[in-house]
Every structure is written in structure tokens, then in C-alpha cells.
Design a protein around this motif. Structure first.
Motif, PDB file in Angstrom:
ATOM      1  N   ILE A   1       0.832  -1.203   0.000  1.00  0.00           N
ATOM      2  CA  ILE A   1       0.000   0.000   0.000  1.00  0.00           C
ATOM      3  C   ILE A   1       0.865   1.251   0.000  1.00  0.00           C
ATOM      4  CG2 ILE A   1      -1.708   1.312   1.315  1.00  0.00           C
ATOM      5  CD1 ILE A   1      -2.773  -1.281   2.400  1.00  0.00           C
ATOM      6  N   ASP A   2       1.908   1.239   0.823  1.00  0.00           N
ATOM      7  CA  ASP A   2       2.756   2.422   0.938  1.00  0.00           C
ATOM      8  C   ASP A   2       4.100   1.995   1.502  1.00  0.00           C
ATOM      9  OD1 ASP A   2       3.563   5.019   0.803  1.00  0.00           O
ATOM     10  OD2 ASP A   2       2.430   5.728   2.536  1.00  0.00           O
ATOM     11  N   LEU A   3       5.123   2.785   1.247  1.00  0.00           N
ATOM     12  CA  LEU A   3       6.431   2.552   1.850  1.00  0.00           C
ATOM     13  C   LEU A   3       7.137   3.879   2.021  1.00  0.00           C
ATOM     14  CD1 LEU A   3       8.532   2.761  -0.802  1.00  0.00           C
ATOM     15  CD2 LEU A   3       7.743   0.436  -1.141  1.00  0.00           C
ATOM     16  N   ASP A   4       8.069   3.910   2.977  1.00  0.00           N
ATOM     17  CA  ASP A   4       8.750   5.159   3.296  1.00  0.00           C
ATOM     18  C   ASP A   4      10.083   4.842   3.957  1.00  0.00           C
ATOM     19  OD1 ASP A   4       9.266   7.817   3.478  1.00  0.00           O
ATOM     20  OD2 ASP A   4       7.758   8.268   5.005  1.00  0.00           O
TER      21      ASP A   4
ATOM     22  N   SER B   1      13.175   5.773   6.662  1.00  0.00           N
ATOM     23  CA  SER B   1      13.437   6.522   7.885  1.00  0.00           C
ATOM     24  C   SER B   1      14.316   7.716   7.524  1.00  0.00           C
ATOM     25  CB  SER B   1      14.126   5.630   8.919  1.00  0.00           C
ATOM     26  OG  SER B   1      15.365   5.143   8.418  1.00  0.00           O
ATOM     27  N   TYR B   2      14.370   8.724   8.389  1.00  0.00           N
ATOM     28  CA  TYR B   2      15.122   9.935   8.078  1.00  0.00           C
ATOM     29  C   TYR B   2      16.602   9.651   7.841  1.00  0.00           C
ATOM     30  CZ  TYR B   2      11.249  13.087   9.104  1.00  0.00           C
ATOM     31  OH  TYR B   2      10.065  13.764   9.066  1.00  0.00           O
ATOM     32  N   ASP B   3      17.145   8.655   8.554  1.00  0.00           N
ATOM     33  CA  ASP B   3      18.565   8.367   8.404  1.00  0.00           C
ATOM     34  C   ASP B   3      18.863   7.465   7.207  1.00  0.00           C
ATOM     35  OD1 ASP B   3      17.748   5.848   9.234  1.00  0.00           O
ATOM     36  OD2 ASP B   3      18.309   6.219  11.319  1.00  0.00           O
ATOM     37  N   GLY B   4      17.822   6.995   6.513  1.00  0.00           N
ATOM     38  CA  GLY B   4      18.027   6.167   5.344  1.00  0.00           C
ATOM     39  C   GLY B   4      18.422   4.737   5.628  1.00  0.00           C
ATOM     40  N   GLN B   5      18.372   4.333   6.879  1.00  0.00           N
ATOM     41  CA  GLN B   5      18.803   2.982   7.243  1.00  0.00           C
ATOM     42  C   GLN B   5      17.660   1.973   7.253  1.00  0.00           C
ATOM     43  OE1 GLN B   5      22.143   2.308   7.733  1.00  0.00           O
ATOM     44  NE2 GLN B   5      22.254   4.442   7.004  1.00  0.00           N
ATOM     45  N   TYR B   6      16.427   2.453   7.257  1.00  0.00           N
ATOM     46  CA  TYR B   6      15.281   1.564   7.373  1.00  0.00           C
ATOM     47  C   TYR B   6      14.248   1.897   6.297  1.00  0.00           C
ATOM     48  CZ  TYR B   6      17.325   0.592  11.924  1.00  0.00           C
ATOM     49  OH  TYR B   6      18.188   0.240  12.930  1.00  0.00           O
ATOM     50  N   LEU B   7      13.582   0.859   5.827  1.00  0.00           N
ATOM     51  CA  LEU B   7      12.510   1.007   4.852  1.00  0.00           C
ATOM     52  C   LEU B   7      11.236   0.419   5.451  1.00  0.00           C
ATOM     53  CD1 LEU B   7      11.797   1.952   1.986  1.00  0.00           C
ATOM     54  CD2 LEU B   7      12.287  -0.371   1.182  1.00  0.00           C
ATOM     55  N   ILE B   8      10.217   1.228   5.588  1.00  0.00           N
ATOM     56  CA  ILE B   8       8.964   0.818   6.205  1.00  0.00           C
ATOM     57  C   ILE B   8       7.979   0.433   5.098  1.00  0.00           C
ATOM     58  CG2 ILE B   8       7.071   1.483   7.730  1.00  0.00           C
ATOM     59  CD1 ILE B   8       8.996   3.616   8.873  1.00  0.00           C
ATOM     60  N   VAL B   9       7.442  -0.787   5.171  1.00  0.00           N
ATOM     61  CA  VAL B   9       6.531  -1.300   4.155  1.00  0.00           C
ATOM     62  C   VAL B   9       5.162  -1.539   4.784  1.00  0.00           C
ATOM     63  CG1 VAL B   9       6.094  -3.147   2.506  1.00  0.00           C
ATOM     64  CG2 VAL B   9       8.443  -2.418   2.963  1.00  0.00           C
ATOM     65  N   GLN B  10       4.131  -1.007   4.152  1.00  0.00           N
ATOM     66  CA  GLN B  10       2.761  -1.197   4.636  1.00  0.00           C
ATOM     67  C   GLN B  10       1.977  -2.052   3.660  1.00  0.00           C
ATOM     68  OE1 GLN B  10       0.436   2.365   5.036  1.00  0.00           O
ATOM     69  NE2 GLN B  10      -1.309   1.323   5.949  1.00  0.00           N
ATOM     70  N   ARG B  11       1.359  -3.111   4.178  1.00  0.00           N
ATOM     71  CA  ARG B  11       0.500  -3.995   3.396  1.00  0.00           C
ATOM     72  C   ARG B  11      -0.884  -4.069   4.057  1.00  0.00           C
ATOM     73  NH1 ARG B  11       3.878  -6.951  -0.065  1.00  0.00           N
ATOM     74  NH2 ARG B  11       6.047  -7.079   0.578  1.00  0.00           N
ATOM     75  N   PRO B  12      -1.907  -4.533   3.337  1.00  0.00           N
ATOM     76  CA  PRO B  12      -3.239  -4.671   3.946  1.00  0.00           C
ATOM     77  C   PRO B  12      -3.197  -5.572   5.170  1.00  0.00           C
ATOM     78  CG  PRO B  12      -3.366  -4.943   1.574  1.00  0.00           C
ATOM     79  CD  PRO B  12      -1.902  -4.919   1.921  1.00  0.00           C
ATOM     80  N   ASP B  13      -3.846  -5.158   6.230  1.00  0.00           N
ATOM     81  CA  ASP B  13      -3.943  -5.936   7.471  1.00  0.00           C
ATOM     82  C   ASP B  13      -2.567  -6.349   7.975  1.00  0.00           C
ATOM     83  OD1 ASP B  13      -6.818  -7.559   6.083  1.00  0.00           O
ATOM     84  OD2 ASP B  13      -6.716  -5.771   7.317  1.00  0.00           O
TER      85      ASP B  13
END
Length: 400
Positions: free
Chosen positions: A383-386, A388-400
Motif C-alpha cells: 500500500i505504501d512505503l517510506d 526513515s530519516y537516516d536512510g537505514q530503514y525502509l517501512i513497508v505497509q501492506r493490507p492488514d
């Protein structure tokens, strides 16, 4: 959609159950200077007596203070300097454009991607589940074994997958065209012509909702009409024809299924169902045939329903099976909590492979209404991804 991480060079299978029954059911970032320079008027009088400040439960309650250092540990999340929207980025972080695509380097990949298609081989009864990244091949004679993964050299998004009649090639098609791949190694095939294709299911265009059986004897047709009392309510009509004579055999007694406002939006106050004569968001959206296919024996027809006027119609997708002789509803597969992405009949027409939006698959015996196999080797859509400010982490959002 598969998650791929790229940088600029210049600078498990899980078994599941499913609903399968004989019933037919219907940014701008804002920095607040005050929050940083003036914490609060409360701690000013108590700044000198350190002991008194620590003892005040109302100002610094110990249950709240304890987890804060752990949640914002400097070691895990180093300090960074985010910039506000509109600030010019440094040259090292140049935008990805057509003239620098060659500088991209594939550094990581997670998962096999979003499930896009399923199909049976016409030769050895193997069945495949495909994403934009490749295909997973399952052997019905050894379903306990993990599937064989055959990656594509380059990702390719498609809406349908078909085997050639000899089982040697796959055709991946979307609205813009198609590509042909070798089934054995997933490599792109060129200069291929004169092949006969076996379609797992047919995508039904809105302006020509009809499907012909493999033997050419029956033709399914569907069209829309509207209620006389309320022209905002669409009705879907299904009919079966004798293709040789063109005569109408019968009209399905199936009632139109709808996506209601409350199915995708939580009620707020006194929500109304109608308040205008057209373009009403509260009006129900009729679910129409999106894909359809006859079994090879022409005993049954499977129809995948979606509401075409919704941007996320794949989240409201239901599969139904009907008896061809009289249109009697046989099975209802999936619902709004577990929508169906696609399906494919087995070559003998006695079983059906169902692929769900969440990445899982199920193989069902149609005659016995029995679940034969289930697995989940693919992921739900992102659904979405972003970052972190430091560029070390990638946050992934999926349904439920």
C-alpha cells in the motif's frame, strides 16, 4: 508489486483455509521552534532543586519516563537532518531520470512479489503461480515439496497468463500488449509465431461482456440495466445462449451483488444512502463480471466479479461457479475480507485453482467441494512505503 531496493552507483509457505461453500451470497513537514526552545513553563521554577523535579509524579511520571529512552535509542536511530519540502537536494541525491537509469544498482529484494496470475500446464498437469518477478511451479504429485522458483530477467506486470498448447511457452498479457517467455527457464522468447494459446480465464471488457466455451457450443453474455424507481441502482443480467443457433437458453436467476458505502468506509454520524440524483458516493456499486471461463467439459462456468467503478476494485472481488445446463449456483469463493485475484480450471475441468489478493492459493475439487491444497508463497500488495530519516530503514505497509 515486489519490493526492490536500488541505489545510484555514482555516489514461507503457510497453509490456510478459505470460504468455499455451495451457497450463493451476494505533507509538509513543519518544525515548531517553540517546542524545542521552550519545553514548558512548569519546569522553570523547579530547575534548581533537581531532587524535587524528579519526585513530582504529575510532571514526570515514572511509568512514562521509563520506556522513552528505549524507544528513541540513539544507537538504533542515529541523528539525521531532515529537510523541509521545497529545499533543494544535494547533487549526490539526484532524482532518478531516464538519463541516469543505468546508474541504478540492484542491491536487495524481499519476497517474490504480488500474485498476478495462475495457470495449469496442458502437458504434465503442473500448475504455476506468477508475479511480475517470475513463476512458482507446483507439482500436484508432490504438493508437500516447495515450489520451483523460475525468475524473469526483468520484472513485467501483466493481467493474464496463458500456456502454449505444447506447454513450452508462457504468454503474459496486459492492456498494452504481451510478452512470451520460455516456461523452462523464464527467459524472454523472440521470433515466436504460430502458437496456439490456452487461456486460463478471459478478461471481460466492459463493452463486450461475453465468453465462448472451448467446444463452441455455449456463449455467456452479460449486460447492465437499471431500476425503474431509482436509476442510480444498476442491475446486472446474465444470459446463456446456444452459440450454434443464437437462441437464448435461459437467464440466470442470480441477484446483483453490490459494494455498499459501509463496506469501504466507516459510518460517521448519520450517513445517508441517497441525497442526489447522480454521482452519489452513497449509492451501491454493482459488481460485474471481470473474468470468466468455462470448464473444459462445459459443465460449469466460473465468473470473477468486481465493481469496475471503484479504484481498488480488486479488494472487492468474489468468484462464483454456476452449472452450465441451467445456471444453478454451485460455489461461492472469497469475500470482501479475502478477495480473489484470479483463477484457472484444471485441464480435466474437475478442479479449480484460486489465487487470492493476499498472495495465497487454493486448489479445490469442484465435484466433491473439497479443499485439496493451499499455500502462501507470495505477498499481499504494497500500500505504501517510506524511508526513515537516516536512510537505514525502509517501512513497508501492506493490507492488514
Amino acid at each position: 508489486i515486489v519490493l526492490i531496493l536500488c541505489i545510484m552507483s555514482a555516489c514461507t509457505p503457510a497453509r490456510q483455509e478459505s470460504n468455499f461453500s455451495a451457497k450463493s451470497q451476494p505533507a509538509d513537514v513543519t518544525m515548531t521552534k517553540t517546542a524545542v526552545l521552550q519545553p514548558s513553563p512548569t519546569p522553570l521554577p523547579t530547575n534548581t532543586p533537581t531532587q524535587t523535579v524528579m519526585a513530582k509524579p504529575t510532571t514526570t511520571p515514572s511509568p512514562t519516563n521509563t520506556p522513552l529512552p528505549t524507544a528513541t535509542a540513539t544507537v538504533s536511530f542515529p541523528q539525521s537532518d531532515p529537510v523541509q519540502a521545497g529545499v533543494k537536494l544535494p547533487v549526490a541525491a539526484q532524482a532518478i531520470q531516464a538519463n541516469n537509469l543505468q546508474q541504478l544498482t540492484h542491491v536487495a529484494q524481499w519476497g517474490k512479489g504480488e500474485l498476478l496470475g495462475v495457470a495449469f500446464s496442458p502437458v504434465d498437469n503442473l500448475f504455476i503461480v506468477g508475479s511480475s518477478m517470475g513463476t512458482a511451479v507446483y507439482d500436484p504429485q508432490n504438493l508437500d515439496a516447495p515450489p520451483q522458483w523460475i525468475p524473469f530477467a526483468q520484472p513485467y506486470f501483466y493481467e493474464s497468463i496463458s500456456f502454449s498448447e505444447d506447454g513450452h511457452y508462457l504468454k503474459l498479457a496486459n492492456g498494452d500488449g504481451s510478452k512470451i517467455y520460455r516456461f523452462a527457464d523464464g527467459q524472454l522468447a523472440t521470433d515466436i509465431s504460430g502458437l496456439t494459446w490456452i487461456h486460463a480465464s478471459k478478461r471481460i471488457p466492459y463493452n463486450n461482456r461475453s465468453v465462448l466455451s472451448d467446444d463452441g457450443s455455449r456463449q455467456f453474455k452479460s449486460y447492465s440495466t437499471y431500476e425503474e424507481e431509482n436509476m442510480n441502482v444498476e442491475l446486472i443480467v446474465h444470459e446463456m445462449y446456444d452459440h450454434d443457433t443464437g437462441g437464448l437458453l435461459y437467464q440466470f436467476e442470480e441477484e446483483t451483488m453490490y459494494v455498499q458505502f459501509e463496506d469501504y468506509h466507516q459510518a460517521e454520524g448519520c450517513d445517508l444512502y441517497t441525497f442526489s440524483t447522480c454521482g452519489n458516493v452513497y449509492d451501491p456499486s454493482a459488481m460485474q463480471p471481470y473474468r470468466a471461463a468455462f470448464s473444459s467439459t462445459t459443465d460449469s462456468i466460473a465468473i470473477l466479479y468486481r465493481a469496475p467503478n471503484m479504484w481498488n476494485s480488486h479488494q472487492f472481488s468474489i468468484l462464483k461457479l454456476f452449472r452450465v445446463s441451467d445456471g444453478y449456483p454451485l460455489h461461492h469463493i472469497g469475500d470482501f475480507t479475502r478477495p480473489v485475484e484470479t483463477f484457472s480450471y484444471a485441464p480435466d475441468g474437475q478442479s479449480i485453482l484460486v489465487g487470492y489478493v493476499d498472495g495465497s492459493i487454493e486448489l479445490w475439487d469442484i465435484q466433491q467441494n473439497k479443499l485439496v491444497f493451499s499455500a502462501k508463497d507470495f505477498a499481499a500488495p504494497i500500500i505504501d512505503l517510506d524511508y526513515s530519516y537516516d536512510g537505514q530503514y525502509l517501512i513497508v505497509q501492506r493490507p492488514d
